[in-house]
Design an enzyme around this catalytic site. Sequence first.
Site, PDB file in Angstrom:
ATOM      1  N   ARG A   1      37.062 -23.438  49.742  1.00 22.47           N
ATOM      2  CA  ARG A   1      35.600 -23.026  50.671  1.00 22.47           C
ATOM      3  C   ARG A   1      35.045 -24.209  49.189  1.00 22.47           C
ATOM      4  O   ARG A   1      35.604 -24.615  48.207  1.00 22.47           O
ATOM      5  CB  ARG A   1      35.262 -21.460  49.532  1.00 22.47           C
ATOM      6  CG  ARG A   1      36.179 -20.616  50.704  1.00 22.47           C
ATOM      7  CD  ARG A   1      36.131 -19.510  50.649  1.00 22.47           C
ATOM      8  NE  ARG A   1      34.560 -19.505  51.185  1.00 22.47           N
ATOM      9  CZ  ARG A   1      34.135 -18.100  50.349  1.00 22.47           C
ATOM     10  NH1 ARG A   1      34.558 -16.862  50.287  1.00 22.47           N
ATOM     11  NH2 ARG A   1      32.471 -17.684  51.247  1.00 22.47           N
TER      12      ARG A   1
ATOM     13  N   ARG B   1      37.873 -13.580  47.705  1.00 21.05           N
ATOM     14  CA  ARG B   1      37.209 -13.829  47.443  1.00 21.05           C
ATOM     15  C   ARG B   1      35.577 -13.488  46.635  1.00 21.05           C
ATOM     16  O   ARG B   1      35.769 -12.871  46.042  1.00 21.05           O
ATOM     17  CB  ARG B   1      35.738 -13.602  49.194  1.00 21.05           C
ATOM     18  CG  ARG B   1      35.449 -12.667  49.456  1.00 21.05           C
ATOM     19  CD  ARG B   1      34.986 -11.204  48.689  1.00 21.05           C
ATOM     20  NE  ARG B   1      33.798 -12.157  48.326  1.00 21.05           N
ATOM     21  CZ  ARG B   1      32.890 -10.397  47.165  1.00 21.05           C
ATOM     22  NH1 ARG B   1      33.962  -9.818  47.009  1.00 21.05           N
ATOM     23  NH2 ARG B   1      31.892 -10.811  46.548  1.00 21.05           N
TER      24      ARG B   1
ATOM     25  N   GLN C   1      29.468  -8.168  52.154  1.00 12.91           N
ATOM     26  CA  GLN C   1      30.123  -7.572  51.072  1.00 12.91           C
ATOM     27  C   GLN C   1      28.925  -6.351  50.692  1.00 12.91           C
ATOM     28  O   GLN C   1      30.119  -5.496  49.653  1.00 12.91           O
ATOM     29  CB  GLN C   1      30.514  -8.981  50.223  1.00 12.91           C
ATOM     30  CG  GLN C   1      31.229 -10.111  50.839  1.00 12.91           C
ATOM     31  CD  GLN C   1      30.066 -11.415  52.055  1.00 12.91           C
ATOM     32  OE1 GLN C   1      29.332 -10.309  51.872  1.00 12.91           O
ATOM     33  NE2 GLN C   1      30.768 -12.197  51.599  1.00 12.91           N
TER      34      GLN C   1
ATOM     35  N   ALA D   1      33.445 -16.004  43.830  1.00 16.88           N
ATOM     36  CA  ALA D   1      33.365 -17.195  43.125  1.00 16.88           C
ATOM     37  C   ALA D   1      34.636 -17.028  41.587  1.00 16.88           C
ATOM     38  O   ALA D   1      35.338 -17.687  41.587  1.00 16.88           O
ATOM     39  CB  ALA D   1      32.389 -18.058  42.327  1.00 16.88           C
TER      40      ALA D   1
ATOM     41  N   ASP E   1      28.129 -18.433  42.650  1.00 11.77           N
ATOM     42  CA  ASP E   1      28.591 -19.439  42.523  1.00 11.77           C
ATOM     43  C   ASP E   1      28.379 -20.634  42.359  1.00 11.77           C
ATOM     44  O   ASP E   1      30.033 -21.212  42.011  1.00 11.77           O
ATOM     45  CB  ASP E   1      28.905 -19.771  44.357  1.00 11.77           C
ATOM     46  CG  ASP E   1      29.671 -18.506  45.149  1.00 11.77           C
ATOM     47  OD1 ASP E   1      28.095 -17.186  45.496  1.00 11.77           O
ATOM     48  OD2 ASP E   1      30.472 -18.155  45.828  1.00 11.77           O
TER      49      ASP E   1
ATOM     50  N   ASN F   1      23.832 -19.007  45.584  1.00 16.04           N
ATOM     51  CA  ASN F   1      24.862 -17.439  45.381  1.00 16.04           C
ATOM     52  C   ASN F   1      24.468 -17.311  46.906  1.00 16.04           C
ATOM     53  O   ASN F   1      24.043 -17.808  47.600  1.00 16.04           O
ATOM     54  CB  ASN F   1      24.127 -16.492  44.922  1.00 16.04           C
ATOM     55  CG  ASN F   1      25.007 -15.471  44.617  1.00 16.04           C
ATOM     56  OD1 ASN F   1      25.955 -15.402  44.284  1.00 16.04           O
ATOM     57  ND2 ASN F   1      24.291 -13.435  44.847  1.00 16.04           N
ATOM     58  N   LYS F   2      25.302 -15.951  47.188  1.00 10.42           N
ATOM     59  CA  LYS F   2      25.022 -15.229  48.623  1.00 10.42           C
ATOM     60  C   LYS F   2      23.846 -15.788  49.434  1.00 10.42           C
ATOM     61  O   LYS F   2      23.052 -15.759  48.913  1.00 10.42           O
ATOM     62  CB  LYS F   2      25.706 -14.244  48.368  1.00 10.42           C
ATOM     63  CG  LYS F   2      25.444 -13.299  49.476  1.00 10.42           C
ATOM     64  CD  LYS F   2      26.799 -13.642  50.472  1.00 10.42           C
ATOM     65  CE  LYS F   2      27.712 -14.387  50.686  1.00 10.42           C
ATOM     66  NZ  LYS F   2      28.834 -15.621  51.133  1.00 10.42           N
TER      67      LYS F   2
HETATM   68  O1  MRU Z   1      30.881 -15.297  50.065  1.00 14.00           O
HETATM   69  P1  MRU Z   1      31.910 -14.945  48.632  1.00 14.00           P
HETATM   70  O2  MRU Z   1      31.983 -13.088  49.405  1.00 14.00           O
HETATM   71  O3  MRU Z   1      32.660 -14.951  48.358  1.00 14.00           O
HETATM   72  O4  MRU Z   1      30.839 -14.840  48.165  1.00 14.00           O
HETATM   73  C1  MRU Z   1      30.418 -14.017  46.912  1.00 14.00           C
HETATM   74  C2  MRU Z   1      28.673 -14.516  46.068  1.00 14.00           C
HETATM   75  O5  MRU Z   1      27.927 -14.976  46.800  1.00 14.00           O
HETATM   76  C3  MRU Z   1      29.010 -13.499  44.433  1.00 14.00           C
HETATM   77  O6  MRU Z   1      27.953 -13.380  44.551  1.00 14.00           O
HETATM   78  C4  MRU Z   1      29.095 -14.271  43.859  1.00 14.00           C
HETATM   79  O7  MRU Z   1      30.478 -15.441  44.193  1.00 14.00           O
HETATM   80  C5  MRU Z   1      30.012 -13.822  42.557  1.00 14.00           C
HETATM   81  S1  MRU Z   1      30.813 -12.935  42.272  1.00 14.00           S
HETATM   82  C6  MRU Z   1      30.939 -12.074  40.707  1.00 14.00           C
END
Ligand code: MRU
Length: 339
Positions: free
Chosen positions: A87, A44, A193, A46, A234, A243-244
């Site tokens: 995704r 996981r 995470q 991005a 993302d 983002n998350k």
């Molecule tokens: O759902 P995830 O764990 O894939 O989400 C990840 C994030 O939101 C990260 O902050 C984002 O991908 C940046 S990672 C360098």
Amino acid sequence: MKTIKWCDGVVVTIDQTVLPLREEWIELRSCMEVASAIKEMKMRGAPLIGVAAAYGMALAAYHSNAKTRREFMRELEKCAEILRNTRPTAVNLFWAIDRIMNKARSSRGSLEDLRRDVIFEALKMADEDVEMNRRIGKHGAKLLSNGDTVLTHCNAGSLATVEYGTALAVVRAAWEEGKRIKVIADETRPNLQGARLTAYELMRAGIPVTLITDNMAGYVMSKGLVDKVIVGADRIVKDGVVNKIGTYTVAVLAEKHGIPFYVAAPTSTFDLSRRSLDVIIEERDPEEVTHIGSVRIAPEGVDVMNPAFDITPLRYVDAIICEKGVLTLKDFQRLIEEV
Ligand code: MRU
């Protein structure tokens, strides 16, 4: 530590769903296996999702029995379609698939040349990811002072990339320059995470990290315990940063407390022809909310919302740190105008 490796027709990666309790390396041998690993979030983040998709296509190329270019391209298209449906939110996934498809379409020569071009392009993308993250770290480190405490959300570290991270690249680079930095990691419900991955990788790197639950962010800011916020992304669109889930809350809190809010991401995360309304926000399994691990914490049958990402309007962002440098909002607007 590299999060993903190409070993002669096998993709080796760490299963992030079982971290930090177990460090399990898994081997993926087909595009289908890569797609499932992305969907199940074994991989996981991005940038990692992007490179994983490229490797998924390289696996399809490596193991293809196609006899003609046309047959090979059909297989590759099929693989691209499977990966596109894993995704929806991180733009790196689509960027990577398109880049491999464009490489394949423009490849001249024999079927063997075509196969090799696809695999080399995927390997090149993995190397570039590391290079870009190092540059992000170097540019971003200038924003951090000795003694700073950085709050981060989710995991934008090595584990979310091929190596080195984005938001955590900035922390790592500053640390490597000798600045004593501390990190406060939001646990990042519902997938945790922050608790599982950010805490794990910073502890491994020997960088001080303190874990908080998401709803403690306001309190620690109000107590003057946070100097800067740095998060990953993302997808960065014309008017916001996707983002998350929970990033927007942190951004608003940071603004309220006069704390700089930075986004660190490579340009492969930029999607400058779209606005936030065009972005599909992934809705994940309700069980992620009703359960912690395998333990149910909510009543059976309760209605649940589980959007995996949110959108932070650009006005809350002080700068975007990418491999080209630290972009102010004015620089970013200029980039949009160039598209
Ligand atoms: O759902 P995830 O764990 O894939 O989400 C990840 C994030 O939101 C990260 O902050 C984002 O991908 C940046 S990672 C360098």
